[in-house]
Design a protein around this motif. Structure first.
Motif, PDB file in Angstrom:
ATOM      1  N   ARG A  36      -6.985   2.842   7.251  1.00 36.11           N
ATOM      2  CA  ARG A  36      -6.598   3.899   6.326  1.00 36.11           C
ATOM      3  C   ARG A  36      -5.104   4.161   6.466  1.00 36.11           C
ATOM      4  N   SER A  89     -12.228   1.041  -1.559  1.00 30.53           N
ATOM      5  CA  SER A  89     -13.029   2.172  -1.114  1.00 30.53           C
ATOM      6  C   SER A  89     -13.793   1.766   0.131  1.00 30.53           C
ATOM      7  N   PHE A 122       0.845  -1.190   0.000  1.00 29.71           N
ATOM      8  CA  PHE A 122       0.000   0.000   0.000  1.00 29.71           C
ATOM      9  C   PHE A 122       0.879   1.239   0.000  1.00 29.71           C
ATOM     10  N   THR A 133      -5.859  -1.749  -1.887  1.00 31.23           N
ATOM     11  CA  THR A 133      -6.543  -0.506  -1.556  1.00 31.23           C
ATOM     12  C   THR A 133      -7.972  -0.563  -2.067  1.00 31.23           C
ATOM     13  N   ARG A 136     -10.691  -6.600  -3.574  1.00 30.00           N
ATOM     14  CA  ARG A 136      -9.549  -5.707  -3.425  1.00 30.00           C
ATOM     15  C   ARG A 136      -8.730  -5.676  -4.705  1.00 30.00           C
ATOM     16  N   THR A 137      -8.056  -4.586  -4.889  1.00 25.68           N
ATOM     17  CA  THR A 137      -7.151  -4.434  -6.011  1.00 25.68           C
ATOM     18  C   THR A 137      -5.848  -5.122  -5.652  1.00 25.68           C
ATOM     19  N   ARG A 156      -9.138  -3.870   8.030  1.00 25.53           N
ATOM     20  CA  ARG A 156      -9.051  -2.646   7.224  1.00 25.53           C
ATOM     21  C   ARG A 156      -8.454  -1.506   8.054  1.00 25.53           C
ATOM     22  N   GLU A 174     -13.551   6.685   1.438  1.00 21.06           N
ATOM     23  CA  GLU A 174     -12.144   6.937   1.708  1.00 21.06           C
ATOM     24  C   GLU A 174     -11.311   5.724   1.305  1.00 21.06           C
ATOM     25  N   SER A 175     -10.054   5.982   0.982  1.00 21.40           N
ATOM     26  CA  SER A 175      -9.160   4.905   0.607  1.00 21.40           C
ATOM     27  C   SER A 175      -8.756   4.126   1.847  1.00 21.40           C
TER      28      SER A 175
END
Length: 371
Positions: free
Chosen positions: A356, A299, A259, A297, A292-293, A354, A303-304
């Motif tokens: 941020r 949404s 990330f 990351t 997930r990518t 999760r 927010e990321s």
């Protein structure tokens, strides 16, 4: 009210206090916090005159007292072990400092009675220390130090000998007493909960050095280095590697996901070691798998956020919260949701953690903050 300028205390080849500079404002309650052996009690002893500094100056109320003997410094020290005189009554213990100052008997008695009322020990003046509980002894020791009306009150872990419930009660009472009398206080403790309960400002010490001095909120939310972050509260330290330099450098992690770190990263080069601190209260946990990518990351409420697949290893019920230990890739994480918010999970369950990137803190290989 108190100024330390480059205070250094040495015992032979050992530097117990290393170039400490500190200012405590009039009426402030400042806590010195640190592990055993960090030098915090030695700082108190140097301020009170029981240790001779190898370097630096001590000023109380603007007066340089570095060379003054203890009895000529306008400060009073509350000891960890109370240090009450066993053959003197409570009232005589409280009035002892006044007697040494030549105050008359009638005034000593009146002022001792006033202090005992302040610490809610009225009616115990004729008792002896052996007849008191630990909490009552601590109140008497506090009254004895306050009765001489010092400009500065020094407290050396005064509640450490009490059980948890009594210690918490005394913390609140000490706060109330400080609010009423307004005496400047410097309080030494190794207990972070105590420091956060009492302190207007905190000074964090490590290996004789004052690492950070600020408000409790600033010290917790914006630690100066990795030591402060590790000492205050609990956290997950995740060893990462910077894959790309520049603003928001991408980090490779042992969690199996990468990330972008929320730091300005020109000082980080490819391959540099970075440690990410993920505090449990800033992690969310869900049972349902998340899309997930490749860099994890996703949404999350606009927010990321970083989504980390994990597996439950252990759950420990702790009354108000549940400590859940997780394996995430090649590392271990833990979260501590409240009992009301904890998901129903068992060992072996697949979950997603999760956070941020902005909620993590980052430290370089030397332990300094990456900002």
């Amino acid at each position: 009210m108190l100024e330390l300028d480059g205070l250094t205390v040495e015992y032979g080849d050992l530097t117990a206090v290393d170039d400490v500079s500190l200012a405590v404002a009039e009426g402030e309650l400042c806590c010195l916090l640190g592990p055993s052996g960090s030098g915090k009690s030695t700082v108190l002893r140097a301020i009170s005159g029981f240790e001779t500094p190898a370097a630096g100056r001590v000023r109380i109320g603007g007066v340089d007292v570095t060379e003054a003997p203890p009895n000529e410094r306008d400060c009073s020290l509350v000891f960890q072990d109370w240090a009450l005189f066993p053959r003197q009554t409570v009232a005589e213990n409280v009035a002892f400092g006044l007697k040494m100052d030549g105050v008359g008997a009638a005034e000593r008695e009146a002022r001792a009675r006033e202090m005992l009322e302040l610490v809610e020990m009225e009616g115990y003046g004729d008792a002896y220390p052996e007849q008191l509980s630990g909490g009552q002894k601590q109140r008497v020791a506090l009254a004895r130090s306050l009765v001489v009306d010092p400009d500065l009150l020094l407290l050396d872990e005064p509640l450490s000998n009490l059980d948890r419930r009594l210690r918490e009660t005394m913390q609140l009472e000490l706060n109330e007493i400080h609010d009423r009398v307004g005496t400047t206080m410097l309080y030494v403790t190794h207990d972070q909960d105590e420091a956060f309960t009492l302190g207007d400002r905190l000074g964090v010490m490590e290996s004789g050095r004052l690492v950070q001095h600020d408000t409790p909120e600033a010290v917790y939310d914006d630690p100066a280095d990795r030591f402060v972050e590790s000492f205050l509260g609990t956290t997950n330290f995740v060893a990462c590697t910077a894959a790309e330099p520049g603003p928001r450098p991408r980090l490779e992690t042992p969690m199996g996901v990468g990330f972008e770190a929320a730091v300005e990263g020109p000082s980080l080069g490819a391959g540099d070691a970075v440690v990410a601190s993920l505090r449990p209260e800033r992690l969310s946990l869900s049972v349902a798998p998340a899309e997930r990518t490749p860099d994890a990351t996703v949404s999350d409420g606009g927010e990321s956020a970083v989504a980390v697949p994990a597996r439950v290893e252990e759950t420990v019920y702790r009354g108000a919260d549940v400590r859940i230990r997780l394996s995430a890739g090649e590392t271990t994480l833990f979260v501590e949701p409240s009992v009301a918010e904890a998901p129903a999970v068992d060992a072996g369950d697949a979950v997603v953690v999760r956070f941020r990137p902005e909620d993590a803190l980052y430290f370089d290989g030397t332990g300094d903050r990456c900002r």
